[in-house]
Design an enzyme around this catalytic site. Structure first.
Site, mmCIF file in Angstrom:
data_model
loop_
_atom_site.group_PDB
_atom_site.id
_atom_site.type_symbol
_atom_site.label_atom_id
_atom_site.label_comp_id
_atom_site.label_asym_id
_atom_site.label_seq_id
_atom_site.Cartn_x
_atom_site.Cartn_y
_atom_site.Cartn_z
ATOM 1 N N LYS A 20 -13.403 6.534 -4.716
ATOM 2 C CA LYS A 20 -12.713 6.883 -3.476
ATOM 3 C C LYS A 20 -12.898 8.375 -3.137
ATOM 4 O O LYS A 20 -13.303 9.183 -3.996
ATOM 5 C CB LYS A 20 -11.232 6.515 -3.615
ATOM 6 C CG LYS A 20 -11.005 4.999 -3.769
ATOM 7 C CD LYS A 20 -9.508 4.660 -3.769
ATOM 8 C CE LYS A 20 -9.262 3.169 -3.851
ATOM 9 N NZ LYS A 20 -7.809 2.822 -3.735
ATOM 10 N N TYR A 60 -9.848 -3.688 3.805
ATOM 11 C CA TYR A 60 -8.463 -3.773 3.303
ATOM 12 C C TYR A 60 -7.576 -4.654 4.192
ATOM 13 O O TYR A 60 -6.366 -4.476 4.216
ATOM 14 C CB TYR A 60 -7.863 -2.368 3.218
ATOM 15 C CG TYR A 60 -8.237 -1.613 1.959
ATOM 16 C CD1 TYR A 60 -7.935 -2.117 0.683
ATOM 17 C CD2 TYR A 60 -8.870 -0.374 2.020
ATOM 18 C CE1 TYR A 60 -8.257 -1.418 -0.470
ATOM 19 C CE2 TYR A 60 -9.196 0.335 0.853
ATOM 20 C CZ TYR A 60 -8.880 -0.205 -0.378
ATOM 21 O OH TYR A 60 -9.193 0.486 -1.534
ATOM 22 N N ARG A 96 -10.863 -3.934 -14.082
ATOM 23 C CA ARG A 96 -9.430 -3.714 -13.824
ATOM 24 C C ARG A 96 -8.798 -2.996 -15.029
ATOM 25 O O ARG A 96 -8.000 -2.085 -14.871
ATOM 26 C CB ARG A 96 -8.708 -5.043 -13.585
ATOM 27 C CG ARG A 96 -9.170 -5.840 -12.383
ATOM 28 C CD ARG A 96 -8.831 -5.239 -11.053
ATOM 29 N NE ARG A 96 -7.413 -5.100 -10.801
ATOM 30 C CZ ARG A 96 -6.903 -4.654 -9.650
ATOM 31 N NH1 ARG A 96 -7.711 -4.301 -8.652
ATOM 32 N NH2 ARG A 96 -5.607 -4.540 -9.488
ATOM 33 N N ASN A 123 -5.984 7.026 -5.568
ATOM 34 C CA ASN A 123 -6.044 6.641 -6.986
ATOM 35 C C ASN A 123 -7.479 6.483 -7.526
ATOM 36 O O ASN A 123 -7.728 5.719 -8.455
ATOM 37 C CB ASN A 123 -5.189 5.391 -7.232
ATOM 38 C CG ASN A 123 -5.619 4.219 -6.395
ATOM 39 O OD1 ASN A 123 -6.559 4.321 -5.613
ATOM 40 N ND2 ASN A 123 -4.954 3.086 -6.558
ATOM 41 N N HIS A 126 -11.528 1.844 -6.700
ATOM 42 C CA HIS A 126 -11.179 0.454 -6.353
ATOM 43 C C HIS A 126 -11.983 -0.462 -7.254
ATOM 44 O O HIS A 126 -13.125 -0.160 -7.594
ATOM 45 C CB HIS A 126 -11.547 0.161 -4.889
ATOM 46 C CG HIS A 126 -11.519 -1.313 -4.567
ATOM 47 N ND1 HIS A 126 -10.355 -1.964 -4.211
ATOM 48 C CD2 HIS A 126 -12.493 -2.270 -4.621
ATOM 49 C CE1 HIS A 126 -10.631 -3.259 -4.043
ATOM 50 N NE2 HIS A 126 -11.914 -3.457 -4.281
ATOM 51 N N GLU A 137 -16.113 -8.913 -1.206
ATOM 52 C CA GLU A 137 -16.253 -7.453 -1.095
ATOM 53 C C GLU A 137 -17.710 -7.019 -1.251
ATOM 54 O O GLU A 137 -18.170 -6.106 -0.570
ATOM 55 C CB GLU A 137 -15.371 -6.784 -2.148
ATOM 56 C CG GLU A 137 -13.879 -6.998 -1.859
ATOM 57 C CD GLU A 137 -12.977 -6.451 -2.944
ATOM 58 O OE1 GLU A 137 -13.482 -5.915 -3.966
ATOM 59 O OE2 GLU A 137 -11.745 -6.533 -2.768
HETATM 60 P P1 GDP Z 1 -5.687 -2.212 -6.292
HETATM 61 O O1 GDP Z 1 -6.329 -3.569 -6.270
HETATM 62 O O2 GDP Z 1 -5.205 -1.794 -7.673
HETATM 63 O O3 GDP Z 1 -6.525 -1.139 -5.642
HETATM 64 O O4 GDP Z 1 -4.345 -2.316 -5.426
HETATM 65 P P2 GDP Z 1 -4.022 -3.077 -4.058
HETATM 66 O O5 GDP Z 1 -5.128 -4.004 -3.655
HETATM 67 O O6 GDP Z 1 -2.652 -3.645 -4.185
HETATM 68 O O7 GDP Z 1 -3.920 -1.882 -2.995
HETATM 69 C C1 GDP Z 1 -5.058 -1.305 -2.435
HETATM 70 C C2 GDP Z 1 -4.887 0.196 -2.427
HETATM 71 O O8 GDP Z 1 -3.817 0.535 -1.533
HETATM 72 C C3 GDP Z 1 -4.444 0.801 -3.772
HETATM 73 O O9 GDP Z 1 -5.524 1.062 -4.635
HETATM 74 C C4 GDP Z 1 -3.777 2.077 -3.329
HETATM 75 O O10 GDP Z 1 -4.754 3.063 -3.001
HETATM 76 C C5 GDP Z 1 -3.085 1.624 -2.056
HETATM 77 N N1 GDP Z 1 -1.718 1.149 -2.310
HETATM 78 C C6 GDP Z 1 -1.314 -0.029 -2.805
HETATM 79 N N2 GDP Z 1 0.020 -0.150 -2.876
HETATM 80 C C7 GDP Z 1 0.494 1.012 -2.387
HETATM 81 C C8 GDP Z 1 1.822 1.514 -2.165
HETATM 82 O O11 GDP Z 1 2.822 0.849 -2.457
HETATM 83 N N3 GDP Z 1 1.902 2.768 -1.645
HETATM 84 C C9 GDP Z 1 0.806 3.507 -1.329
HETATM 85 N N4 GDP Z 1 0.984 4.729 -0.805
HETATM 86 N N5 GDP Z 1 -0.444 3.057 -1.504
HETATM 87 C C10 GDP Z 1 -0.613 1.824 -2.024
#
Ligand code: GDP
Length: 148
Positions: A20, A60, A96, A123, A126, A137
């Site tokens: 990212k 997303y 993961r 973070n 991805h 994806e």
């Molecule tokens: P991942 O699969 O671990 O990347 O998580 P998700 O698919 O649930 O979310 C996609 C991305 O959205 C995450 O990697 C974070 O960058 C962001 N994200 C997810 N949940 C949150 C949240 O509760 N707050 C914020 N600020 N960002 C979030």
């Protein structure tokens, strides 16, 4: 003779990974790629791109409407990213595990997010969360000519 278990054995699968914008800006993309290589992933494909808003939104789309969605799109289009297809047996789950928890505050020591994340949104990486997501994806970002 007893069977020995070898975790490397098994059909290879592909997962999509993204380095990212915050990690690219910090100039740690190479370190992250080395972590994948050291963990036994093969770099099947890689490219550096600057996503446009419609691409980040499409990627997303399952999060559209959530409170963090607009901030996530703004962040993901704030600078270049690396898109990678990583191959290994059990690649989806193994990546993961190597990335660590979505929230870096909860990520285990030694994981990519623990080392390089700046916040929940920023973070660092991805990784696809299932084989089905990985297929969607990968085809979202790579065409067949880019996947030797
Ligand atoms: P991942 O699969 O671990 O990347 O998580 P998700 O698919 O649930 O979310 C996609 C991305 O959205 C995450 O990697 C974070 O960058 C962001 N994200 C997810 N949940 C949150 C949240 O509760 N707050 C914020 N600020 N960002 C979030």
């Amino acid at each position: 003779m007893g069977q020995t278990q070898n975790l490397e054995v098994g059909p290879s699968e592909n997962t999509l990974a993204i380095i990212k914008p915050n990690a690219v800006k910090k100039n740690v993309a190479g370190k992250i790629i080395s972590m994948w290589e050291d963990a036994g992933f093969y770099i099947q494909a890689i490219k550096k791109v600057w996503l446009m808003p419609h691409q980040a939104r499409g990627f997303y789309r399952e999060h559209e409407g959530k409170p963090f969605f607009e901030g996530l799109i703004e962040f993901m289009t704030s600078g270049p990213v690396y898109l990678l297809v990583l191959a290994a047996p059990g690649a989806v789950q193994r990546n993961r595990d190597l990335m660590g928890a979505t929230d870096p505050a909860k990520a285990a020591d030694g994981t990519i997010r623990k080392l390089f994340a700046d916040s929940l949104t920023q973070n660092a990486v991805h990784g696809s969360d299932s084989l089905k997501s990985a297929e969607r994806e990968i085809s979202f970002f790579f065409n067949t000519f880019e996947l030797p």
